[in-house]
Design an enzyme around this catalytic site. Sequence first.
Site, mmCIF file in Angstrom:
data_model
loop_
_atom_site.group_PDB
_atom_site.id
_atom_site.type_symbol
_atom_site.label_atom_id
_atom_site.label_comp_id
_atom_site.label_asym_id
_atom_site.label_seq_id
_atom_site.Cartn_x
_atom_site.Cartn_y
_atom_site.Cartn_z
ATOM 1 N N TRP A 79 0.836 -1.198 0.000
ATOM 2 C CA TRP A 79 0.000 0.000 0.000
ATOM 3 C C TRP A 79 0.879 1.258 0.000
ATOM 4 O O TRP A 79 0.594 2.231 -0.702
ATOM 5 C CB TRP A 79 -0.941 -0.022 1.194
ATOM 6 C CG TRP A 79 -1.960 1.087 1.303
ATOM 7 C CD1 TRP A 79 -2.338 1.732 2.447
ATOM 8 C CD2 TRP A 79 -2.774 1.652 0.249
ATOM 9 N NE1 TRP A 79 -3.321 2.652 2.182
ATOM 10 C CE2 TRP A 79 -3.601 2.620 0.832
ATOM 11 C CE3 TRP A 79 -2.865 1.431 -1.122
ATOM 12 C CZ2 TRP A 79 -4.518 3.383 0.085
ATOM 13 C CZ3 TRP A 79 -3.766 2.195 -1.869
ATOM 14 C CH2 TRP A 79 -4.586 3.153 -1.268
ATOM 15 N N GLY A 80 1.940 1.227 0.777
ATOM 16 C CA GLY A 80 2.851 2.381 0.839
ATOM 17 C C GLY A 80 3.356 2.737 -0.551
ATOM 18 O O GLY A 80 3.422 3.914 -0.924
ATOM 19 N N PHE A 162 4.203 -2.638 13.842
ATOM 20 C CA PHE A 162 5.500 -1.943 13.878
ATOM 21 C C PHE A 162 5.393 -0.471 14.279
ATOM 22 O O PHE A 162 6.398 0.222 14.399
ATOM 23 C CB PHE A 162 6.184 -2.031 12.505
ATOM 24 C CG PHE A 162 6.353 -3.451 12.014
ATOM 25 C CD1 PHE A 162 6.928 -4.436 12.823
ATOM 26 C CD2 PHE A 162 5.938 -3.819 10.738
ATOM 27 C CE1 PHE A 162 7.077 -5.745 12.368
ATOM 28 C CE2 PHE A 162 6.090 -5.124 10.275
ATOM 29 C CZ PHE A 162 6.658 -6.093 11.100
ATOM 30 N N LYS A 185 -4.299 -0.008 9.047
ATOM 31 C CA LYS A 185 -5.532 -0.659 9.478
ATOM 32 C C LYS A 185 -5.219 -1.620 10.623
ATOM 33 O O LYS A 185 -4.679 -2.700 10.396
ATOM 34 C CB LYS A 185 -6.196 -1.363 8.291
ATOM 35 C CG LYS A 185 -6.693 -0.348 7.237
ATOM 36 C CD LYS A 185 -7.289 -0.979 6.008
ATOM 37 C CE LYS A 185 -7.861 0.106 5.078
ATOM 38 N NZ LYS A 185 -8.338 -0.430 3.789
ATOM 39 N N ALA A 218 -4.370 -2.330 -2.931
ATOM 40 C CA ALA A 218 -3.246 -1.557 -3.456
ATOM 41 C C ALA A 218 -2.995 -1.788 -4.948
ATOM 42 O O ALA A 218 -2.787 -0.830 -5.699
ATOM 43 C CB ALA A 218 -1.996 -1.890 -2.649
ATOM 44 N N LYS A 269 -12.625 -4.432 9.630
ATOM 45 C CA LYS A 269 -13.014 -5.155 8.402
ATOM 46 C C LYS A 269 -12.027 -6.290 8.125
ATOM 47 O O LYS A 269 -12.375 -7.261 7.441
ATOM 48 C CB LYS A 269 -13.153 -4.195 7.221
ATOM 49 C CG LYS A 269 -11.869 -3.520 6.744
ATOM 50 C CD LYS A 269 -11.067 -4.334 5.768
ATOM 51 C CE LYS A 269 -9.731 -3.687 5.448
ATOM 52 N NZ LYS A 269 -8.819 -4.578 4.718
ATOM 53 N N LYS A 360 2.303 -8.399 5.114
ATOM 54 C CA LYS A 360 1.836 -8.834 6.436
ATOM 55 C C LYS A 360 0.312 -8.889 6.506
ATOM 56 O O LYS A 360 -0.381 -7.985 6.049
ATOM 57 C CB LYS A 360 2.328 -7.860 7.515
ATOM 58 C CG LYS A 360 3.845 -7.707 7.566
ATOM 59 C CD LYS A 360 4.497 -8.929 8.171
ATOM 60 C CE LYS A 360 6.015 -8.782 8.193
ATOM 61 N NZ LYS A 360 6.719 -10.043 8.292
HETATM 62 N N1 NAD Z 1 -1.990 -3.628 0.715
HETATM 63 C C1 NAD Z 1 -3.188 -3.085 0.635
HETATM 64 O O1 NAD Z 1 -3.941 -3.344 -0.329
HETATM 65 C C2 NAD Z 1 -3.652 -2.119 1.689
HETATM 66 C C3 NAD Z 1 -4.664 -1.211 1.379
HETATM 67 C C4 NAD Z 1 -5.101 -0.321 2.349
HETATM 68 C C5 NAD Z 1 -4.512 -0.328 3.617
HETATM 69 N N2 NAD Z 1 -3.517 -1.197 3.885
HETATM 70 C C6 NAD Z 1 -2.906 -1.126 5.224
HETATM 71 O O2 NAD Z 1 -1.677 -0.417 5.131
HETATM 72 C C7 NAD Z 1 -0.781 -0.879 6.151
HETATM 73 C C8 NAD Z 1 0.546 -1.216 5.505
HETATM 74 O O3 NAD Z 1 0.348 -2.279 4.606
HETATM 75 P P1 NAD Z 1 1.220 -2.526 3.302
HETATM 76 O O4 NAD Z 1 0.340 -3.317 2.393
HETATM 77 O O5 NAD Z 1 1.786 -1.253 2.770
HETATM 78 O O6 NAD Z 1 2.428 -3.389 3.875
HETATM 79 P P2 NAD Z 1 2.862 -4.868 3.425
HETATM 80 O O7 NAD Z 1 2.106 -5.871 4.180
HETATM 81 O O8 NAD Z 1 2.854 -4.966 1.941
HETATM 82 O O9 NAD Z 1 4.410 -4.911 3.718
HETATM 83 C C9 NAD Z 1 5.012 -5.130 4.884
HETATM 84 C C10 NAD Z 1 5.934 -3.945 5.100
HETATM 85 O O10 NAD Z 1 6.435 -4.008 6.433
HETATM 86 C C11 NAD Z 1 7.818 -3.715 6.405
HETATM 87 N N3 NAD Z 1 8.439 -4.278 7.586
HETATM 88 C C12 NAD Z 1 8.830 -5.552 7.811
HETATM 89 N N4 NAD Z 1 9.385 -5.642 9.042
HETATM 90 C C13 NAD Z 1 9.329 -4.407 9.574
HETATM 91 C C14 NAD Z 1 9.724 -3.846 10.825
HETATM 92 N N5 NAD Z 1 10.272 -4.606 11.775
HETATM 93 N N6 NAD Z 1 9.508 -2.533 11.039
HETATM 94 C C15 NAD Z 1 8.931 -1.767 10.105
HETATM 95 N N7 NAD Z 1 8.538 -2.220 8.900
HETATM 96 C C16 NAD Z 1 8.729 -3.527 8.653
HETATM 97 C C17 NAD Z 1 8.295 -4.326 5.105
HETATM 98 O O11 NAD Z 1 9.524 -3.763 4.729
HETATM 99 C C18 NAD Z 1 7.157 -3.928 4.178
HETATM 100 O O12 NAD Z 1 7.359 -2.636 3.683
HETATM 101 C C19 NAD Z 1 -1.474 -2.068 6.820
HETATM 102 O O13 NAD Z 1 -2.068 -1.646 8.032
HETATM 103 C C20 NAD Z 1 -2.568 -2.466 5.830
HETATM 104 O O14 NAD Z 1 -3.693 -3.052 6.447
HETATM 105 C C21 NAD Z 1 -3.064 -2.086 2.958
HETATM 106 O O1 G3P Z 2 -5.347 -7.262 1.444
HETATM 107 P P1 G3P Z 2 -6.000 -6.922 2.766
HETATM 108 O O2 G3P Z 2 -6.889 -7.974 3.264
HETATM 109 O O3 G3P Z 2 -4.963 -6.448 3.760
HETATM 110 O O4 G3P Z 2 -6.940 -5.649 2.452
HETATM 111 C C1 G3P Z 2 -6.443 -4.619 1.666
HETATM 112 C C2 G3P Z 2 -7.182 -3.334 1.882
HETATM 113 O O5 G3P Z 2 -7.256 -2.992 3.232
HETATM 114 C C3 G3P Z 2 -8.533 -3.307 1.237
HETATM 115 O O6 G3P Z 2 -9.088 -2.029 1.366
#
Ligand code: NAD
Ligand code: G3P
Length: 406
Positions: A79-80, A162, A185, A218, A269, A360
């Site tokens: 997502w980042g 984290f 989230k 994402a 959710k 994660k």
């Molecule tokens: N992926 C999606 O579709 C999506 C969409 C909306 C919201 N989110 C939320 O955004 C947040 C971040 O999710 P994401 O999908 O970007 O991450 P991710 O699950 O894709 O990736 C894990 C990240 O954690 C990092 N990481 C691993 N160990 C670590 C540590 N010890 N300290 C700090 N960072 C560490 C990794 O380098 C990586 O960047 C979550 O809360 C997720 O629910 C995700």
């Molecule tokens: O892939 P999930 O289950 O972490 O969900 C991704 C987003 O939060 C959806 O909005």
Amino acid sequence: MSVITRSVNNRQPFFTFFSALASPITHWQIHRCTLHSAPVYTRSRFPLKLTLSRSTYTLTVTMPGTPKEKVCLIGSGNWGSAIAKIVGRNVLQNHEYDNEVRMWVYEEIVQGQRLTELINTRHENVKYLPDVKLPENIVAVPDLLQSVEGATLLVFVIPHQFVKGVCEQLKGKIHHNARAISLIKGVDISKGGLHLISDLIKENLDIDVSVLMGANIASEVAMENFCESTIGCTDRLNGEAFWKIFHTPYFRVAIVDDVAGVELCGALKNVVAIGAGFIDGLKMGENSKAAIIRIGLMEMKKFAKTFYSGVKDETFFESCGVADVITTCFGGRNRRVAEARVRTGKSFETLEKEMLNGQKLQGTLTAKEVNEILRTKNMVEQFPFFTAVYRICYEGLPPKSLVEVI
Ligand SMILES: NC(=O)c1ccc[n+]([C@@H]2O[C@H](COP(=O)([O-])OP(=O)(O)OC[C@H]3O[C@@H](n4cnc5c(N)ncnc54)[C@H](O)[C@@H]3O)[C@@H](O)[C@H]2O)c1
Ligand SMILES: O=P(O)(O)OC[C@H](O)CO
């Protein structure tokens, strides 16, 4: 910095008022002039906002040399990286923002090279969001403190487990005018009791924190497929400063004044998605999954309102509410891994490693955190769905029991 207040007859035609006011401030750039009915107040903050005594005119002006907002993304996962693509482009189109956006990367070696080097040379996060080009003004930085240097807008986007560690490192080290938004989230129970991740950031860093949550898988956002998202804020100016870096015609962002409601929708959710994945694993079909979504949404609302009395019903109809539950129960990682859990019998830890390549899961941990809160409050029976998901994940309850206990 100065704040100027002028008294203006609010029955004056708009143009008369504007030209009267424009002359003394011709050396300023006038970026916005809006009509509103908010109560009178003045603020001394960039961009300088002038609210004119007893009139309903508001001018936002920026003096020459006004420092630009500088954005830092704290996190670079799936997502980042997707949001980096949007933010990187948006800051280039708005003179109020510095062109460079630093992105803190939790450093690791990928394909024999540092991930930061790969991102900065290929302009692609090859591990967490492959095949998507990032704008060249996104600069990957492995040092957390260096990444936030000079940043006035901090975007937190790391897995919720984290956040505490990251905040501890940032304490006392951020810009004096910094404000944050959390895209994370999850919830925090580390101090006992339920806390919002935005509150954890706020308390550690002593800054205002907004949130952005929505139906935003994402990879789909990165492909620029139309979707919506929701900002929850307490300070409207801060909410708008973040809105400008996120909103695009394909990623449409609404602002609401219900931080707790928006954030708890985003966190809870993920527990519903685990339940939906169990139903898929059992091959029970779409009617059963729709029922799980409805029951899950009802428990989300009940939980949010039980612990945060100001949470609004309308919030559940924003993108962060019903839309996110739907998308996550069909296309999310939590759903996918929970389905595999039922089909393969492997543990969530194993499946997370095998299926997500470093990404994660948030739902299993959130189910545990929610259960801990409910147990402390003697409320497990009032939340049969959340409780069943927890017991299937952690206590060996068979997945098919989910529909029996709710
Ligand atoms: N992926 C999606 O579709 C999506 C969409 C909306 C919201 N989110 C939320 O955004 C947040 C971040 O999710 P994401 O999908 O970007 O991450 P991710 O699950 O894709 O990736 C894990 C990240 O954690 C990092 N990481 C691993 N160990 C670590 C540590 N010890 N300290 C700090 N960072 C560490 C990794 O380098 C990586 O960047 C979550 O809360 C997720 O629910 C995700
Ligand atoms: O892939 P999930 O289950 O972490 O969900 C991704 C987003 O939060 C959806 O909005």
